[in-house]
Design a protein around this motif. Structure first.
Motif, PDB file in Angstrom:
ATOM      1  N   SER A 171      -2.924   6.413   4.383  1.00 54.12           N
ATOM      2  CA  SER A 171      -4.305   6.900   4.318  1.00 54.12           C
ATOM      3  C   SER A 171      -4.604   7.612   2.999  1.00 54.12           C
ATOM      4  N   SER A 172      -3.571   8.073   2.304  1.00 55.85           N
ATOM      5  CA  SER A 172      -3.787   8.783   1.040  1.00 55.85           C
ATOM      6  C   SER A 172      -3.690   7.869  -0.176  1.00 55.85           C
ATOM      7  N   ALA A 173      -3.461   6.579   0.052  1.00 62.47           N
ATOM      8  CA  ALA A 173      -3.300   5.644  -1.062  1.00 62.47           C
ATOM      9  C   ALA A 173      -4.605   5.476  -1.829  1.00 62.47           C
ATOM     10  N   LYS A 174      -4.482   5.357  -3.139  1.00 64.45           N
ATOM     11  CA  LYS A 174      -5.637   5.118  -4.001  1.00 64.45           C
ATOM     12  C   LYS A 174      -5.287   4.010  -4.986  1.00 64.45           C
ATOM     13  N   VAL A 175      -6.254   3.158  -5.246  1.00 65.83           N
ATOM     14  CA  VAL A 175      -6.058   2.087  -6.213  1.00 65.83           C
ATOM     15  C   VAL A 175      -6.205   2.667  -7.623  1.00 65.83           C
TER      16      VAL A 175
ATOM     17  N   LYS B  44       0.827  -1.208   0.000  1.00 67.83           N
ATOM     18  CA  LYS B  44       0.000   0.000   0.000  1.00 67.83           C
ATOM     19  C   LYS B  44       0.862   1.259   0.000  1.00 67.83           C
TER      20      LYS B  44
ATOM     21  N   SER C 153       2.144   5.540  -7.711  1.00 67.71           N
ATOM     22  CA  SER C 153       0.873   5.122  -8.294  1.00 67.71           C
ATOM     23  C   SER C 153       0.984   4.814  -9.790  1.00 67.71           C
TER      24      SER C 153
ATOM     25  N   SER D 216       0.855   4.051  -2.940  1.00 75.06           N
ATOM     26  CA  SER D 216       0.603   5.454  -2.634  1.00 75.06           C
ATOM     27  C   SER D 216       1.703   6.360  -3.184  1.00 75.06           C
TER      28      SER D 216
ATOM     29  N   LEU E 275     -10.067   1.257   0.667  1.00 74.59           N
ATOM     30  CA  LEU E 275      -9.884   1.185  -0.780  1.00 74.59           C
ATOM     31  C   LEU E 275     -11.140   0.625  -1.439  1.00 74.59           C
TER      32      LEU E 275
ATOM     33  N   GLU F  37       0.330   1.142 -11.500  1.00 72.20           N
ATOM     34  CA  GLU F  37      -0.671   0.894 -12.542  1.00 72.20           C
ATOM     35  C   GLU F  37      -0.042   0.256 -13.774  1.00 72.20           C
TER      36      GLU F  37
END
Length: 528
Positions: A336-340, A188, A195, A192, A401, A199
Motif C-alpha cells: 500500500s505504500s508503494a509509489k511509482v 510492486k 525504489s 516499494s 498507482l 528507478e
C-alpha cells in the motif's frame, strides 16, 4: 525407471523447444529489453539434493503427486519469513536456462500425449521474437519459488541481480517489466522496498491481471478446501487437490492473495456458511451466517484446527497459520505504500467478462454444516462478479498507482497472456515494429484517418471501401439474408481544406439488425 523417464522427457522438452523454433526473424537492436515475471505456479521448480542431483518437481508427469508431497511440502519459519521444505536434504531452485525464459515458457512436461494445459508465457515469447526481440539480448524471464512471500529477501535479491544483468547485457538500456497475476505483487513489493534501484533500472512496468486487492473467492476456497490447476482426467497425471491444499496452507504467497480487508469494496467479499442450529428440544434448523474478510479468519482457524499430514512417518499439524497471516498483513502495508518513481511509466491490463468468484458459501439451507471442519471436504458455491475468472476486475484495476493507462480486456486469467488484443497493446507500448500513430490501445482498434484528414493533408479526393458486418442470425435465431443500400459521399472545400463525409444505409427489411463497419481501403488521388 520413473526417474529415468522423467529425465528423458525433461531433455526432450528443452530439445523440442529449440528444434521447433522457426527460422529466427529479423532482430531489432533498437528495442529496449523486456523482463517477463509469471504468477503463482508459473515457474518450473527443481529439487537439488546434497549430491547436486537435480530433479524437476513442478511441473512433471511421472510420479507427480508423490514427488510434489516429498519435495515441495513445507513449513513456514516466522523468524525468517521463509517456507522451508520438509525434506531437509533438498533445496528448491528455479532453472535459469535460456536467460530465465525456460522456467516460465511452457511448463507442461507431457509432450508424449500432446498436453498443453500448463503453458505459460510461451505464446507471448514467440510473439515478441517475431517483433524483433532477441532472447538473452532484449528478452528475459524471471522464475521464482512461488511458495515464498512476495517480499521474501532471497527472491527480491535475485530480482535485483536479474535487472542488473539485463541492464548490462543490453548496453545500459532500462528494462520494461511485463508481469502476470501474482508477479505483479512481487514487482510492486520490490518497487516499494527498493525504489531508487527500481528507478535506475526500470523504464516501464506493465501489470497484467494482477490481484492488487486480492482474489477473494479464489483464495478463501483454496485455503479452506484446496484447488486444482487442471480438471477432469488430467488430474490423474498431475497434483491431487488435497496435496495442493496442504502446500498452500503453509505458503505466504497464498495468504498475500487474500481479500484486502481495508480496501473499500463496492461489494464486500463474504465467506458464508449455512450452519446447523439445534435448539434445546433437539429441533434442527439452518441459519446463513456471513463474515467479512477480517471476520472470516476465525472460521478458517476453526475449519483447519484438526488438519494434519503424515510425512516420513511423523504426524505434522497444519492448521491455519496465524504467523503467516501476520507476515502477510505486513506485506500489505508494504504494497500500500508503494509509489511509482517519476521516470517510470506504469500500465495496467486486466480481464473482464468472466464470472469471477467473490463470495463463497458452504452448505445449504437443506444441508447445513454441523461442524466447520467439514469445510475441508466440501465444495463451495460462489457468488460471482465481473473479472477474469480468478481476479475480480475491481481488484485488478485498483492498483493505487498513477497509471499511464488501465485497459480492460475480455479474457480469462490464464488466456489473457495469449490474447491477440493484449499482444497488440504490448507491441504498441513496447515500441516494437513500425509505429502506428492511429492505434488507440484504450479501445484496441486501428483508428484510420478520416476522409477530412486526408483531404486536408493531401489536398485531394478520397475514395473509401467499407465492409459491413451483420450479426443477424446469431444467438440461436434463424439466419437472414441482409440487403441494404449504402451511399458514401465526400465533398471538399478546397480553400478551407475541409471535407464532409456521409454514410447512408437503408436496410431493405423492417427488423432491427446490429451492423458493424470495417474500413477496408482508403485511396487518395491528389490534385496536380
Amino acid at each position: 525407471m520413473v526417474v529415468a523417464l522423467d529425465r528423458v522427457i525433461g531433455a526432450l522438452d528443452l530439445w523440442l523447444h529449440l528444434l521447433n523454433k522457426d527460422q529466427k526473424p529479423r532482430v531489432d537492436p533498437n528495442l529496449d529489453p523486456v523482463l517477463l515475471v509469471p504468477g503463482i505456479g508459473g515457474s518450473i521448480l527443481t529439487a537439488v539434493n546434497e549430491k547436486g542431483r537435480q530433479e524437476r518437481v513442478w511441473v512433471r508427469l511421472f510420479a507427480a503427486d508423490h514427488e510434489f508431497r516429498t519435495k515441495l511440502w513445507s513449513l513456514f519459519d516466522p523468524s525468517t519469513g521463509q517456507t522451508v521444505s520438509l525434506d531437509k536434504d533438498t533445496k528448491i531452485i528455479v532453472p535459469d536456462d535460456n536467460f530465465g525464459l525456460y522456467a516460465c515458457d511452457s511448463l507442461d512436461p507431457a509432450l508424449i500425449i500432446g498436453q498443453e494445459a500448463v503453458c505459460y508465457f510461451h505464446d507471448m515469447i514467440e510473439e515478441m521474437i517475431k517483433w524483433g526481440f532477441e532472447e538473452g539480448k532484449t528478452l528475459f524471464g524471471f522464475g521464482y519459488d512461488f511458495r515464498q512471500s512476495n517480499r521474501f529477501h532471497e527472491t527480491l535479491d535475485r530480482f535485483l541481480d536479474k535487472l542488473k544483468l539485463i541492464y548490462d547485457c543490453s548496453g545500459g538500456k532500462k528494462v520494461n517489466i511485463v508481469s502476470h497475476s501474482m508477479g505483479g505483487l512481487l514487482v510492486k513489493c520490490f518497487m516499494s522496498l527498493h525504489s531508487d534501484v527500481f528507478e535506475k533500472y526500470v523504464k516501464s512496468w506493465i501489470a497484467i491481471a494482477a490481484p492488487f486487492q486480492g482474489a477473494p473467492g479464489y483464495t478463501a476456497s483454496s485455503l479452506l478446501s484446496g484447488m486444482s490447476f487442471v480438471n477432469g482426467w488430467e488430474q490423474n497425471l498431475f497434483i491431487s487437490k488435497w496435496s495442493m491444499h496442504q502446500l498452500l496452507i503453509e505458503c505466504p504467497s497464498m495468504y498475500e492473495l487474500m481479500a484486502c480487508p481495508h480496501f473499500k469494496w463496492s461489494d464486500t467479499p463474504l465467506l458464508q456458511v449455512w450452519k446447523e442450529i439445534v435448539d434445546d428440544d433437539g429441533n434442527i434448523s439452518s441459519k446463513l451466517e456471513s463474515y467479512r474478510p477480517s471476520e472470516s479468519i476465525s472460521i478458517m482457524v476453526d475449519a483447519l484446527s484438526s488438519n494434519k499430514i503424515q510425512y516420513d512417518g511423523v504426524e505434522i499439524p497444519l492448521p491455519f497459520n496465524l504467523d503467516i497471516l501476520k507476515w502477510s498483513n505486513e506485506t500489505r502495508k508494504i504494497l500500500s505504500s508503494a509509489k511509482v518513481p517519476p521516470s517510470v511509466k506504469f500500465f495496467n491490463i486486466y480481464g473482464i467478462c468472466n464470472d469471477t468468484p467473490h463470495n463463497i458459501c458452504y452448505g445449504s439451507e437443506k444441508s447445513p454444516v454441523s461442524d466447520l471442519r467439514q469445510l475441508l471436504i466440501s465444495e463451495p458455491n460462489y457468488v460471482c462478479v465481473d473479472g477474469d475468472g480468478t481476479v475480480p476486475a475491481e481488484s485488478a484495476s485498483a492498483d493505487g498507482l498513477p497509471a499511464e493507462a488501465r485497459i480492460a480486456v475480455p479474457a480469462d486469467h490464464r488466456g489473457i497472456i495469449s490474447d491477440r488484443h493484449v499482444f497488440r497493446i504490448l507491441k504498441h507500448w513496447l515500441g516494437a515494429g513500425e509505429p502506428d500513430p492511429y492505434y488507440n490501445p484504450m479501445n484496441d482498434y486501428v483508428i484510420l484517418p478520416d476522409a477530412s484528414e486526408f483531404v486536408q493533408a493531401m489536398g485531394g479526393l478520397v475514395k473509401e471501401q467499407w465492409e459491413i458486418i451483420s450479426d443477424a442470425g446469431e444467438g440461436g435465431g434463424e439466419a437472414k439474408d441482409v440487403s441494404f443500400s449504402l451511399g458514401l459521399s465526400l465533398s471538399s472545400v478546397v480553400d478551407e481544406s475541409q471535407a464532409e463525409e456521409c454514410v447512408i444505409m437503408r436496410p431493405n427489411y423492417e427488423d432491427n439488425v446490429d451492423l458493424g463497419f470495417k474500413r477496408l481501403q482508403v485511396a487518395v488521388s491528389t490534385r496536380a
